[in-house]
Design a protein around this motif. Structure first.
Motif, PDB file in Angstrom:
ATOM      1  N   UNK C  55       0.823  -1.206   0.000  1.00 19.58           N
ATOM      2  CA  UNK C  55       0.000   0.000   0.000  1.00 19.58           C
ATOM      3  C   UNK C  55       0.861   1.262   0.000  1.00 19.58           C
ATOM      4  N   UNK C  59       0.030   3.991  -2.661  1.00 21.11           N
ATOM      5  CA  UNK C  59      -0.517   5.285  -2.248  1.00 21.11           C
ATOM      6  C   UNK C  59       0.393   6.426  -2.697  1.00 21.11           C
ATOM      7  N   UNK C  62      -0.143   7.021  -6.285  1.00 23.24           N
ATOM      8  CA  UNK C  62      -1.384   7.771  -6.527  1.00 23.24           C
ATOM      9  C   UNK C  62      -1.162   9.263  -6.314  1.00 23.24           C
ATOM     10  N   UNK C 119       0.203   8.632   3.300  1.00 20.97           N
ATOM     11  CA  UNK C 119       1.057   7.467   3.055  1.00 20.97           C
ATOM     12  C   UNK C 119       1.104   6.611   4.319  1.00 20.97           C
TER      13      UNK C 119
ATOM     14  N   UNK D  58      -7.873  -3.439   0.046  1.00 24.44           N
ATOM     15  CA  UNK D  58      -6.946  -3.724  -1.067  1.00 24.44           C
ATOM     16  C   UNK D  58      -6.067  -2.523  -1.384  1.00 24.44           C
ATOM     17  N   UNK D  59      -5.443  -1.962  -0.298  1.00 23.09           N
ATOM     18  CA  UNK D  59      -4.431  -0.900  -0.428  1.00 23.09           C
ATOM     19  C   UNK D  59      -5.002   0.470  -0.763  1.00 23.09           C
ATOM     20  N   UNK D  60      -6.307   0.629  -0.655  1.00 19.69           N
ATOM     21  CA  UNK D  60      -6.911   1.943  -0.933  1.00 19.69           C
ATOM     22  C   UNK D  60      -7.647   2.428   0.314  1.00 19.69           C
ATOM     23  N   UNK D  61      -7.352   3.662   0.733  1.00 17.98           N
ATOM     24  CA  UNK D  61      -8.071   4.249   1.873  1.00 17.98           C
ATOM     25  C   UNK D  61      -9.570   4.217   1.629  1.00 17.98           C
ATOM     26  N   UNK D  80      -1.903   8.233   9.796  1.00 14.45           N
ATOM     27  CA  UNK D  80      -0.533   8.078   9.298  1.00 14.45           C
ATOM     28  C   UNK D  80       0.374   9.194   9.843  1.00 14.45           C
ATOM     29  N   UNK D  82       3.855   9.464   8.561  1.00 14.70           N
ATOM     30  CA  UNK D  82       5.090   9.338   7.778  1.00 14.70           C
ATOM     31  C   UNK D  82       5.630  10.687   7.359  1.00 14.70           C
TER      32      UNK D  82
END
Lengths: 83, 150, 150, 83
Positions: C55, C59, C62, C119, D58-61, D80, D82
């Motif tokens: 992900x 992300x 994207x 992210x 599946x990796x999507x917010x 998050x 990061x």
């Protein structure tokens, strides 16, 4: 008074610097430009659009109405294009 | 105090960054802006940068002082080259370091906007056919960019 | 296409910049943002970065795609580290290249604002006394920074 | 259904991932959270403030009202931090 010129102002005046004795009554940058333009066509050409040419007194940007009293070095140059 | 250098030689952004961050635990962000000579669609062989020695350093120091007053910076470095610069070569480096990213971004962008319109440098084009071309004209968009900082 | 890497190893901003600018005459500006681990006034021995493999790459890709749609970029590189990172070490690199400075600045700042809030990375503090400290809490100011991009 | 957990959600649930057979009637992320919280106090603890925990399909917010139909992997994690 030491005058220095840069970029196309330098090319039009035809020299990088000169030292001139200014007559009485020249108090501001605008006065100085008016007097220079009366000195010869190279100055007329350099300052043909006075609003475009920038000036600095002792390394500090100034407006046409700025006093030149006590100045050591006055510079004329086009708008800056550094960076 | 900002580090300001006007030089003909290239510069090394990595080494300059190391000077601002080495051995420090309080720097959270650096923004390094590098401006390069473009070939303008293959038209140019080089840009020639004329500057006003003495005033260039003084004016950049003034702008840097304003940036340091507006943002909390742990370091600020500006290197501006002069002379003949070929397409693809760097012309200017602005490096801002801060605890926080927003200060570093804004200070670097502020410095660049002011450098473009206030630092006494003038660019002249050298063309591929070997002739010296026109002086680069100042852009109104650069003045507008400077004015937005108030 | 943007270059996106998630890795434990350090990165080399100079080498990454050379990849985006080498042999090109159309790049006028690069903005390199580097985020560093701070020691928070000497309190921290390290930050531990956990991430969601798969992900994280998706992300960031994207977000990078959105930046490339909004600004005219000649290159965009994002490198985000994970694992244990000591104070003074770099965590993240965002590198944007463009013909013009404004696009490079804005795209880099956009990327950082979105990386902070979208992210899938999480930071945990490791303290000087050898214990694992708290998870870093998300900041409202980071959400606000992201929202200003509309 | 494969579930994965990160950061303090992972610590509270006590595992990094698990595969669960979901009962009928669980159509959204919110349904899934409600069901997980009924399964044990570790889930109750992890989701004690549901509004804080984020989800990805599946990796999507996604938002709590998002459908989980056809999902291969559902993730739960804190906001998050990061960058």
């Amino acid at each position: 008074m030491k005058l220095v010129y840069f970029a196309w102002v330098r090319e039009r005046v035809g020299k990088t610097e000169e030292t001139l004795d200014l007559p009485d009554g020249i108090a501001t940058i605008a006065d100085l430009v008016r007097w220079l333009k009366s000195k010869g066509e190279e100055y007329e050409y350099a300052f043909e659009n006075e609003a475009v040419v920038r000036a600095a007194v002792d390394h500090v940007h100034v407006k046409p109405e700025a006093s030149i009293a006590g100045a050591r070095e006055i510079a004329f140059f086009p708008p800056m294009t550094g960076g | 105090m900002a580090t300001i250098r006007i030089q003909a030689e290239p510069f090394d952004p990595a080494a300059e960054t190391a000077v601002l961050t080495g051995g420090r635990g309080d720097v959270g962000a650096t923004v390094a802006f590098t401006g390069f000579c473009r070939d303008e669609g293959g038209r140019l062989s080089a840009l020639e940068l004329e500057h006003y020695p003495g005033m260039a350093e003084a004016e950049i120091a003034r702008i840097a002082g304003e940036a340091q007053a507006r943002w909390s910076l742990s370091g600020l470095t500006v290197i501006h080259r002069h002379g003949l610069i070929r397409p693809g070569e760097p012309i200017v480096l602005v490096l801002a370091a801060s605890a926080h990213r927003r200060a570093a971004f804004e200070a670097a962008e502020f410095m660049m906007d002011y450098l473009k319109t206030r630092a006494p440098f003038w660019k002249r084009e050298h063309l591929k056919d070997g002739t010296a071309g026109a002086w680069v004209e100042a852009k109104e968009s650069d003045d507008a960019a400077t004015e937005r900082w108030g």
